[in-house]
Design a protein around this motif. Sequence first.
Motif, PDB file in Angstrom:
ATOM      1  N   LYS A  65       1.087  -1.371   0.437  1.00  0.00           N
ATOM      2  CA  LYS A  65       0.124   0.275   0.381  1.00  0.00           C
ATOM      3  C   LYS A  65       1.196   1.191   0.243  1.00  0.00           C
ATOM      4  O   LYS A  65       0.184   2.649  -0.425  1.00  0.00           O
ATOM      5  CB  LYS A  65      -0.993   0.082   1.259  1.00  0.00           C
ATOM      6  N   LYS A  66       1.931   1.510   0.792  1.00  0.00           N
ATOM      7  CA  LYS A  66       3.145   2.482   1.088  1.00  0.00           C
ATOM      8  C   LYS A  66       3.479   2.498  -0.693  1.00  0.00           C
ATOM      9  O   LYS A  66       3.392   3.649  -0.964  1.00  0.00           O
ATOM     10  CB  LYS A  66       3.647   2.783   2.128  1.00  0.00           C
ATOM     11  N   ILE A  68       1.286   1.815  -3.565  1.00  0.00           N
ATOM     12  CA  ILE A  68       0.245   2.885  -4.641  1.00  0.00           C
ATOM     13  C   ILE A  68       0.541   3.896  -4.035  1.00  0.00           C
ATOM     14  O   ILE A  68       0.540   5.139  -4.578  1.00  0.00           O
ATOM     15  CB  ILE A  68      -0.647   1.768  -3.731  1.00  0.00           C
ATOM     16  N   ALA A  69       0.415   4.153  -2.828  1.00  0.00           N
ATOM     17  CA  ALA A  69       0.448   5.769  -1.944  1.00  0.00           C
ATOM     18  C   ALA A  69       2.054   6.499  -2.347  1.00  0.00           C
ATOM     19  O   ALA A  69       2.157   7.558  -2.977  1.00  0.00           O
ATOM     20  CB  ALA A  69       0.766   5.613  -0.739  1.00  0.00           C
ATOM     21  N   GLN A  96      -3.857   8.414  -1.680  1.00  0.00           N
ATOM     22  CA  GLN A  96      -2.317   8.226  -1.530  1.00  0.00           C
ATOM     23  C   GLN A  96      -2.495   8.152  -0.067  1.00  0.00           C
ATOM     24  O   GLN A  96      -1.522   7.976   1.170  1.00  0.00           O
ATOM     25  CB  GLN A  96      -1.818   9.900  -2.422  1.00  0.00           C
ATOM     26  N   TYR A 111      -4.791   7.329   2.412  1.00  0.00           N
ATOM     27  CA  TYR A 111      -5.741   6.623   2.771  1.00  0.00           C
ATOM     28  C   TYR A 111      -4.477   5.082   2.467  1.00  0.00           C
ATOM     29  O   TYR A 111      -3.960   4.251   3.869  1.00  0.00           O
ATOM     30  CB  TYR A 111      -6.566   6.059   2.366  1.00  0.00           C
ATOM     31  N   CYS A 112      -4.081   5.065   1.902  1.00  0.00           N
ATOM     32  CA  CYS A 112      -3.089   3.873   1.514  1.00  0.00           C
ATOM     33  C   CYS A 112      -1.312   4.085   2.420  1.00  0.00           C
ATOM     34  O   CYS A 112      -0.872   3.465   3.173  1.00  0.00           O
ATOM     35  CB  CYS A 112      -1.961   4.276   0.067  1.00  0.00           C
ATOM     36  N   ASP A 113      -1.137   5.243   2.401  1.00  0.00           N
ATOM     37  CA  ASP A 113      -0.136   5.647   3.336  1.00  0.00           C
ATOM     38  C   ASP A 113      -0.066   5.494   4.573  1.00  0.00           C
ATOM     39  O   ASP A 113       0.670   5.055   5.206  1.00  0.00           O
ATOM     40  CB  ASP A 113       0.124   7.110   2.808  1.00  0.00           C
ATOM     41  N   GLY A 171      -1.342   2.449   5.326  1.00  0.00           N
ATOM     42  CA  GLY A 171       0.235   1.290   4.781  1.00  0.00           C
ATOM     43  C   GLY A 171       1.197   1.173   6.406  1.00  0.00           C
ATOM     44  O   GLY A 171       1.436  -0.113   7.251  1.00  0.00           O
ATOM     45  N   PHE A 206      -6.093  -3.236  -7.211  1.00  0.00           N
ATOM     46  CA  PHE A 206      -6.010  -2.820  -5.302  1.00  0.00           C
ATOM     47  C   PHE A 206      -7.592  -2.679  -4.481  1.00  0.00           C
ATOM     48  O   PHE A 206      -7.375  -3.238  -3.457  1.00  0.00           O
ATOM     49  CB  PHE A 206      -5.096  -1.563  -5.411  1.00  0.00           C
ATOM     50  N   GLU A 231      -9.156  -4.984  -1.790  1.00  0.00           N
ATOM     51  CA  GLU A 231      -9.411  -4.370  -0.853  1.00  0.00           C
ATOM     52  C   GLU A 231     -11.270  -4.841  -0.412  1.00  0.00           C
ATOM     53  O   GLU A 231     -12.071  -5.052   0.697  1.00  0.00           O
ATOM     54  CB  GLU A 231      -9.638  -2.992  -0.748  1.00  0.00           C
TER      55      GLU A 231
END
Length: 486
Positions: free
Chosen positions: A205-206, A209-210, A242, A244-246, A249, A434, A438
Motif C-alpha cells: 500500500k505504501k 500505491i501511495a 495516497q 489512505y494507503c500511506d 499502510g 488494489f 480490498e
Amino acid sequence: MLFNSLGFALFLPVVFFLYWFVTSKNLKAQNLLLLAASYFFYSCWDYRFLFLLVFSTFLDFYTGQRIYRAENPRSKKFWLWLSVGVNLGLLGVFKYYNFFVDSLTGALASAGVGVSFNTLDVILPVGISFYTFHGLSYVFDIHNGRSKPTDNFVDYSVFVSFFPLLVAGPIERATHLLPQIEKPRKFNYPQAVNGMRQILWGYFKKVAIADNCAEYANMIFNNHTHYPGSVLVLGAVLFSIQIYCDFSGYSDIALGVARLFGIELLRNFAFPFFSRDIAEFWRRWHISLSSWFKDYLYIPLGGSKVSTAKRVRNTIIIFVTSGLWHGAAWTYVVWGALNALYIIPSVLMKSNRSNLDIVAQGKLFPTFREVVAMVITFALTTLALAVFRSADIPHAISFIGGIFNKSILTVPSGAMLMGGSVNIAALLIIVLIFMVMEWLGRENRFANETTGDNWPRPFRWAFYFVIAISTLYLTGIPQQFVYFQF
C-alpha cells in the motif's frame, strides 16, 4: 528511522532475534530490550528530542500515581490538570505557537493594528501528537476510575514508546496495551504469520500505491492552474488514495510488526472507502483517534445525551479539534469543519448509526443503492481532503474552483500527466486491482488476511511472492509517511 528504509530492514531482525532467542525467558529483560530498541528507533530521527519523550513519560507515570493515591477530588483534579497542562503546553509550543502568533498578527493587521510577535525557529518533534495522547489517555482513565496505575516505570515507558506505534500511531490505550506488556509472552507462529501478511500488505500500500499516487497528486496540486477541472478531480482522487494507503499502510506495518513480538495493537482502519455515509467513514478512518476524541472530549461534553443544539456544538468541537490535531494550519481547521457539516444532518436526524454492519456482508456485490451511497461518501471526503492537501486557504479555493467549471468535461491527455515513475494508465489499473482486493477482503482485519488459506501451499506462496515483487518493481520516488508531520 523509516519503516521503508534499509536501516529498519536491519533493525527489525536484530531486535526480533534478541527478543525471542536471548531474552525470551525473562519478561523484565524483554521489556527493557523493547524500551531500548524504541528509544534507539526514535533517536535515529533526532536524538535531541528524546528528552521530551522521556519527560512526558515520567510526568504521566508520576501524576497517574498521585491521582490514584489522592485523598480528595480536589487533589485528583490538581494532578490531572498538571499533566494535561504540561503535555498540551509542550504540544502547543512546538506545534501551534507560530500558527497562533501568525494568525493573531494577521487578524490585527486586518484591523489596522500593526503589531509583530516573535516566532520560534523549532522543529516539530516527530510523533509528539501520538505519544502525548497515549499519556493523556492513561491519566484520564486513572482519574475516571477505569484503570489503576502501574508501579513499573519500564512497563509504562514501553506502553508510551513501543517503536511500531511511536511516531504515527495507532493511539493506544493503557487499558489495552499495558496488560499485554505486563504479562509473559510466548512466540505464537500463527500470530507471527498473520503479522507478516499484514506487513507485506502495508508495504504494498505504501510503496506501490501511495508513493506513486503522491507523484501525480503533488504534480497536480502544485501546478493546478495549468490543468483542466477533470485533471484536478483526478489529482484529488489520487491524493485520497495516497493518504489512505500511506497512513493505513503505516498502521498495517505497525500492527504486523507488533504481532511479531506477541503484541496486538488497536485496529486503525477498517476499509473506510466502502462507507455508505460520513458517520460510517469516521468509524472506519483513523479509528484510534476518532475513539479517543469520542471518549475524552465528546462524551465529557455531554455526547448525544444533551439537547439538539449541544449535540451540534459537540460535533463541531470534536471535528474542528481533530482538524487542529492534524496540524497548525487553517486548511486542517476547515477540513475538520467540513466534515462536521457533512455529519450534522445525520446527527440531527439521529441516523448517524444506521450503517454499523459491513457493506454487502456475505455477498460479492453491493446493491445499486449501496454503490451510490459509497460514491457520494467518497466524493464528499475527497473534496474535504483536497482542502486538507492544499498549501493554504487561497490555494484550496483556487483548486476547488478549478474543478467546478466547464473544464471538468475535458478529457485529459497523456501529455498532461507525464513524469511519474509509473505511467498514469498503469497506475490507475494497479489502483483498481488494489481496490478489488480490498473489497474482497473487507470482512477481515486487512485485505489479504485470509487470502490463499485454502490454496495449495505453492499457490499461496506464489501469491505472496507476486505482491513482494510487485512492491519492489513499482517502487517510485520514496516519500516520507504523511502522518510523520502530525
